[in-house]
Design a protein around this motif. Structure first.
Motif, PDB file in Angstrom:
ATOM      1  N   PHE A  16       0.852  -1.184   0.000  1.00 29.28           N
ATOM      2  CA  PHE A  16       0.000   0.000   0.000  1.00 29.28           C
ATOM      3  C   PHE A  16       0.892   1.240   0.000  1.00 29.28           C
ATOM      4  O   PHE A  16       1.569   1.525   0.975  1.00 29.28           O
ATOM      5  N   HIS A  17       0.877   1.968  -1.120  1.00 35.65           N
ATOM      6  CA  HIS A  17       1.690   3.180  -1.208  1.00 35.65           C
ATOM      7  C   HIS A  17       0.921   4.251  -1.974  1.00 35.65           C
ATOM      8  O   HIS A  17      -0.145   4.008  -2.516  1.00 35.65           O
ATOM      9  N   ASN A  18       1.457   5.451  -1.983  1.00 39.35           N
ATOM     10  CA  ASN A  18       0.761   6.593  -2.570  1.00 39.35           C
ATOM     11  C   ASN A  18       0.888   6.701  -4.087  1.00 39.35           C
ATOM     12  O   ASN A  18       0.478   7.692  -4.659  1.00 39.35           O
ATOM     13  N   GLY A  19       1.447   5.735  -4.725  1.00 37.35           N
ATOM     14  CA  GLY A  19       1.608   5.764  -6.177  1.00 37.35           C
ATOM     15  C   GLY A  19       3.008   6.166  -6.598  1.00 37.35           C
ATOM     16  O   GLY A  19       3.403   5.945  -7.728  1.00 37.35           O
ATOM     17  N   SER A  20       3.735   6.773  -5.672  1.00 42.84           N
ATOM     18  CA  SER A  20       5.124   7.127  -5.981  1.00 42.84           C
ATOM     19  C   SER A  20       6.080   6.451  -5.012  1.00 42.84           C
ATOM     20  O   SER A  20       7.220   6.858  -4.866  1.00 42.84           O
ATOM     21  N   THR A  27      -2.998   3.418   9.141  1.00 42.97           N
ATOM     22  CA  THR A  27      -4.462   3.361   9.230  1.00 42.97           C
ATOM     23  C   THR A  27      -5.161   3.689   7.910  1.00 42.97           C
ATOM     24  O   THR A  27      -6.355   3.468   7.772  1.00 42.97           O
ATOM     25  N   THR A  28      -4.433   4.188   6.940  1.00 46.84           N
ATOM     26  CA  THR A  28      -5.039   4.634   5.684  1.00 46.84           C
ATOM     27  C   THR A  28      -5.734   3.521   4.906  1.00 46.84           C
ATOM     28  O   THR A  28      -6.875   3.713   4.467  1.00 46.84           O
ATOM     29  N   PRO A  29      -5.117   2.349   4.693  1.00 41.04           N
ATOM     30  CA  PRO A  29      -5.832   1.306   3.934  1.00 41.04           C
ATOM     31  C   PRO A  29      -7.162   0.903   4.586  1.00 41.04           C
ATOM     32  O   PRO A  29      -8.166   0.749   3.884  1.00 41.04           O
ATOM     33  N   THR A  30      -7.185   0.787   5.892  1.00 44.79           N
ATOM     34  CA  THR A  30      -8.416   0.416   6.589  1.00 44.79           C
ATOM     35  C   THR A  30      -9.472   1.504   6.451  1.00 44.79           C
ATOM     36  O   THR A  30     -10.643   1.222   6.188  1.00 44.79           O
ATOM     37  N   ALA A  31      -9.073   2.756   6.607  1.00 43.28           N
ATOM     38  CA  ALA A  31     -10.013   3.868   6.489  1.00 43.28           C
ATOM     39  C   ALA A  31     -10.598   3.942   5.082  1.00 43.28           C
ATOM     40  O   ALA A  31     -11.805   4.140   4.911  1.00 43.28           O
ATOM     41  N   ARG A  32      -9.756   3.761   4.077  1.00 44.41           N
ATOM     42  CA  ARG A  32     -10.246   3.803   2.691  1.00 44.41           C
ATOM     43  C   ARG A  32     -11.167   2.626   2.394  1.00 44.41           C
ATOM     44  O   ARG A  32     -12.159   2.760   1.696  1.00 44.41           O
ATOM     45  N   TRP A  33     -10.840   1.456   2.927  1.00 43.30           N
ATOM     46  CA  TRP A  33     -11.695   0.280   2.729  1.00 43.30           C
ATOM     47  C   TRP A  33     -13.048   0.511   3.388  1.00 43.30           C
ATOM     48  O   TRP A  33     -14.087   0.230   2.792  1.00 43.30           O
ATOM     49  N   ASP A  34     -13.062   1.031   4.614  1.00 45.55           N
ATOM     50  CA  ASP A  34     -14.321   1.285   5.316  1.00 45.55           C
ATOM     51  C   ASP A  34     -15.199   2.265   4.541  1.00 45.55           C
ATOM     52  O   ASP A  34     -16.406   2.076   4.424  1.00 45.55           O
ATOM     53  N   LYS A  35     -14.591   3.312   4.005  1.00 45.89           N
ATOM     54  CA  LYS A  35     -15.345   4.292   3.221  1.00 45.89           C
ATOM     55  C   LYS A  35     -15.936   3.641   1.975  1.00 45.89           C
ATOM     56  O   LYS A  35     -17.113   3.835   1.660  1.00 45.89           O
TER      57      LYS A  35
END
Length: 44
Positions: A16-20, A27-35
């Motif tokens: 899981f990275h920002n594209g660069s 916590t970002t992958p979990t938050a994005r998945w929940d959304k």
């Protein structure tokens, strides 16, 4: 490969990275998945 000189991950290949190459905060992958899950009405 497309990012070229802008790659920030060094020799690391994070799942899981920002594209660069810079890793997401843990916590970002979990938050994005929940959304996404809530928007798509997928049960937990």
């Amino acid at each position: 490969m497309k990012v070229g000189e802008d790659w920030e991950g060094g020799t690391f290949e994070f799942l899981f990275h920002n594209g660069s190459g810079k890793p997401f905060y843990y916590t970002t992958p979990t938050a994005r998945w929940d959304k996404f899950r809530k928007k798509a009405e997928i049960k937990k």
